[in-house]
Design a protein around this motif. Structure first.
Motif, PDB file in Angstrom:
ATOM      1  N   LEU A  33       6.027  59.327  41.640  1.00 59.52           N
ATOM      2  CA  LEU A  33       5.942  60.336  42.702  1.00 59.52           C
ATOM      3  C   LEU A  33       5.165  59.794  43.898  1.00 59.52           C
ATOM      4  CD1 LEU A  33       5.282  63.582  40.613  1.00 59.52           C
ATOM      5  CD2 LEU A  33       7.452  62.639  41.399  1.00 59.52           C
ATOM      6  N   GLU A  34       4.094  59.032  43.635  1.00 63.91           N
ATOM      7  CA  GLU A  34       3.328  58.430  44.729  1.00 63.91           C
ATOM      8  C   GLU A  34       4.178  57.408  45.480  1.00 63.91           C
ATOM      9  OE1 GLU A  34       0.356  59.410  45.567  1.00 63.91           O
ATOM     10  OE2 GLU A  34       0.211  57.996  47.239  1.00 63.91           O
ATOM     11  N   PHE A  35       5.004  56.663  44.756  1.00 68.36           N
ATOM     12  CA  PHE A  35       5.914  55.688  45.376  1.00 68.36           C
ATOM     13  C   PHE A  35       6.916  56.393  46.292  1.00 68.36           C
ATOM     14  CE2 PHE A  35       8.461  51.974  45.800  1.00 68.36           C
ATOM     15  CZ  PHE A  35       9.773  52.382  45.693  1.00 68.36           C
ATOM     16  N   LEU A  36       7.490  57.507  45.843  1.00 67.80           N
ATOM     17  CA  LEU A  36       8.440  58.256  46.667  1.00 67.80           C
ATOM     18  C   LEU A  36       7.762  58.778  47.941  1.00 67.80           C
ATOM     19  CD1 LEU A  36      10.297  60.342  43.924  1.00 67.80           C
ATOM     20  CD2 LEU A  36      11.083  58.262  45.042  1.00 67.80           C
ATOM     21  N   GLN A  38       5.118  57.465  49.502  1.00 67.76           N
ATOM     22  CA  GLN A  38       4.796  56.371  50.405  1.00 67.76           C
ATOM     23  C   GLN A  38       6.044  55.782  51.057  1.00 67.76           C
ATOM     24  OE1 GLN A  38       2.554  53.575  48.080  1.00 67.76           O
ATOM     25  NE2 GLN A  38       0.729  54.867  47.946  1.00 67.76           N
ATOM     26  N   GLN A  39       7.141  55.681  50.301  1.00 67.50           N
ATOM     27  CA  GLN A  39       8.338  55.010  50.805  1.00 67.50           C
ATOM     28  C   GLN A  39       9.175  55.893  51.732  1.00 67.50           C
ATOM     29  OE1 GLN A  39       9.346  51.758  50.333  1.00 67.50           O
ATOM     30  NE2 GLN A  39       7.297  51.481  49.480  1.00 67.50           N
ATOM     31  N   ARG A  40       9.333  57.181  51.375  1.00 68.84           N
ATOM     32  CA  ARG A  40      10.260  58.037  52.118  1.00 68.84           C
ATOM     33  C   ARG A  40       9.617  59.312  52.674  1.00 68.84           C
ATOM     34  NH1 ARG A  40      15.624  56.274  51.740  1.00 68.84           N
ATOM     35  NH2 ARG A  40      15.429  54.039  51.370  1.00 68.84           N
ATOM     36  N   ARG A  45       4.644  65.816  44.578  1.00 61.52           N
ATOM     37  CA  ARG A  45       3.506  65.881  43.663  1.00 61.52           C
ATOM     38  C   ARG A  45       3.078  67.302  43.361  1.00 61.52           C
ATOM     39  NH1 ARG A  45      -0.193  61.804  47.046  1.00 61.52           N
ATOM     40  NH2 ARG A  45       0.667  63.207  48.636  1.00 61.52           N
ATOM     41  N   GLY A  46       3.491  68.271  44.175  1.00 65.23           N
ATOM     42  CA  GLY A  46       3.151  69.658  43.907  1.00 65.23           C
ATOM     43  C   GLY A  46       4.185  70.400  43.093  1.00 65.23           C
TER      44      GLY A  46
END
Length: 620
Positions: A33-36, A38-40, A45-46
């Motif tokens: 979720l953190e990758f998504l 940062q990338q897009r 996350r909520g």
């Protein structure tokens, strides 16, 4: 999978609210979720972890990723997968007038209330949050146009449709929908506000101009403000409690004091009574609870040479002095230089001060020394720029265990400059004694209370689990409905193709039957898959007797081995062949037959798929 929620007290959400426990989440999922994010820039996350994990796992199965780490690597190598993943997570299930009874309530009760509160003729602002493909935004436009009339609608109404999914926004901006998509619109409204264009329906331009579509993240972006109606249906249920509270606070800010919030069937606001109250719980319509900010205002009345204003100020100052002096709690005021500037009656009696002490330094009195440590409290109030309180302080020299609460409050000017501090002393001796007695009684009740609380918490946990199950079932229903709509669309396409194929077969059969030549068609394995009536008349074999059979197995008067020697090279190599064969027709008469063979090409001129054989009896 372990339970992701636990019931806690004191979380600020009301009793029995489930809070997602970070310790039970999957670290690999959180890393994805953190990758998504940062990338897009998509912040999931909520979202509630069970439903979110289920949808991500669906995409992982499709691409063959066995873990969240492997799927992260797959996304880095295949950027197009981001689009498929986001379309899977952001379920776009909506339609015109979804839940007709709820929309009828909006039309009959809510919209008239909004118009009543906006009798000044000002603009009407409506927000369709998480609008998906736009049907709900256009539904709002139809209802408002019906209530106001076309001319007033065009001049007053502005509708904002927002969603996180750019693909869904691109689909809703043209305002064009298929006939199945508009079946929820009543016939009279469809005739009035929709225009037929071929096999589709388009919203009339007057409605379309009133709606603005744009991308918006409910979790990260600022809300649209000054709204009369906010529609956000079956979206909050995908977020956890903390994120719901954040979004609802923004919704509260976005609405006017007379505004309404319209949610989906699976959503309630039982723990947000300070922000919204139910207008109609059955249809999930809520009213905003206004908040009033109370501020003291100073009025400047004195003007140079204005005697009346000067007298008024003097009276006000005297009234303030009298009010301060008559306060039941001892109070003194010390300015920024440490000088005593005011002492009320109770303070003079308690602290053994007189009016002669006004103007003297505080540190020169007995009050600044000893266990009270007033100077330290004053310094803290200046640093903090807020009240400093010490409770239950023993009064020095008291023989009967006297206790006071000391409160030091900074007095600030309009520019936030601290001019002085007000020090008040509250006798809490009686309160302290009562508190001790209450504490003793509380200890006696603690055991019984803990047992009762344990039972209550178990019931609350059970209730939250049932609520979670209901929301999961609602989500599953939405997914099934989406799948059913896709299947219906696919079935319609299959039906159209089947009809087209039947027409082509009918034409082909007519052509073959109309030829005065014997026509047969074979594939590369020399199996017959076309046989016209002229062939039946020549050789006495019906179509159903030869279709699918190898040419060499046919029992007819035409020498099949010699025929196969001509047909096989033509079918495989594509070279036209022609020969003359002697045969015996079905009447037993010997005939000479001219046989012509032509290759049947595959799609787009690719490999030959067989050969067409033309047989013509030559005259004797």
């Amino acid at each position: 999978m372990t339970d992701r929620t636990s019931v806690r007290r004191g979380n600020g959400l009301g009793p029995g609210v489930a809070v997602e426990d970070a310790r039970t989440t999957d670290p690999a999922l959180e890393s994805l979720l953190e990758f998504l994010h940062q990338q897009r820039g998509f912040d999931f996350r909520g979202y509630k972890r069970p439903s979110l994990a289920r949808r991500i796992n669906r995409r992982m199965n499709d691409v063959g990723a066995g873990s969240y780490e492997a799927y992260t690597d797959y996304l880095e190598v295949h950027p197009d997968e981001f689009t498929h993943l986001f379309n899977t997570i952001l379920i776009n299930v909506t339609r015109f007038f979804r839940d007709p009874e709820a929309w009828a309530y909006i039309a009959e009760e809510v919209i008239p209330s909004v118009l009543q509160s906006r009798r000044d003729g000002g603009p009407l602002r409506v927000w369709s949050a998480a609008c998906s493909t736009g049907e709900e935004a256009y539904t709002l436009a139809i209802l408002l146009a019906e209530a106001l009339g076309p001319r007033e609608f065009e001049s007053r109404v502005k509708i904002y449709g927002t969603d996180l999914d750019d693909e869904a926004l691109n689909r809703c901006r043209p305002g064009v929908y298929t006939e199945p998509q508009v079946k929820g619109v009543a016939d009279d409204l469809r005739d009035k506000y929709l225009e037929r264009k071929g096999g589709q329906f388009a919203l009339r331009s007057s409605l379309r101009r009133a709606i603005i579509f744009g991308r918006h993240d409910l979790v990260q972006d600022a809300p649209i403000s000054r709204l009369d109606l906010l529609v956000c249906r079956n979206t909050l249920m995908y977020f956890n409690v903390q994120t719901q509270r954040k979004i609802l606070s923004r919704f509260h800010y976005a609405l006017r004091d007379t505004g309404f919030l319209f949610l989906g069937r699976a959503e309630t606001l039982t723990t947000h009574g300070t922000l919204f109250r139910a207008k109609n719980m059955k249809h999930r319509v809520f009213e905003k609870v206004p908040r009033l900010d109370l501020q003291d205002r100073l009025l400047v009345l004195a003007q140079a040479g204005d005697t009346e204003a000067g007298d008024l100020i003097a009276r006000q100052v005297r009234l303030r002095e009298m009010s301060f002096d008559s306060s039941p709690d001892p109070q003194i005021v010390v300015d920024a230089e440490g000088l005593i500037v005011m002492v009320n009656r109770e303070a003079r009696a308690l602290l053994e001060l007189t009016t002669d002490d006004i103007g003297n330094a505080l540190h020169g009195t007995e009050l600044s020394r000893g266990p009270l440590e007033l100077q330290r409290l004053i310094d803290q109030a200046y640093t903090k720029k807020g009240p400093v309180v010490r409770t239950g302080v023993p009064w020095p020299g008291s023989q009967d265990s006297r206790y006071v609460d000391i409160r030091v409050t900074p007095l600030c000017d309009r520019d936030d400059t601290t001019l002085a501090v007000a020090i008040s002393f509250s006798d809490v001796t009686t309160h302290r004694h009562l508190q001790q007695r209450i504490q003793k009684a509380s200890q006696e009740l603690e055991t019984a209370y803990e047992e009762l609380q344990s039972t209550v918490e178990e019931l609350e946990a059970t209730n939250e689990e049932l609520q979670s199950t209901v929301e999961e079932l609602e989500t599953t229903n939405e997914e099934l409905q989406s799948t059913n709509e896709e299947l219906e669309s696919t079935n319609e396409e299959f039906t159209l193709r089947s009809q087209e194929l039947n027409r082509v077969n009918s034409v082909l059969e007519s052509v073959l039957s109309g030829l005065e030549l014997g026509v047969m068609v074979v594939n590369n394995e020399l199996e017959v898959f076309a046989w016209n009536r002229e062939c039946e008349d020549m050789w006495g074999l019906r179509e159903d007797e030869v279709l699918g059979r190898p040419l060499l197995e046919l029992d007819m008067g035409l020498p099949v081995k010699a025929l196969a020697a001509v047909v096989a090279p033509c079918a495989l190599e594509g070279t036209p062949r022609e020969t003359v064969l002697e045969a015996v027709n079905r009447r037993g008469r010997t005939v000479r037959c001219r046989v012509r063979c032509r290759a049947v090409p595959g799609e787009e001129g690719r490999t030959h798929i067989g050969a067409m054989v033309l047989i013509d009896e030559e005259p004797a």
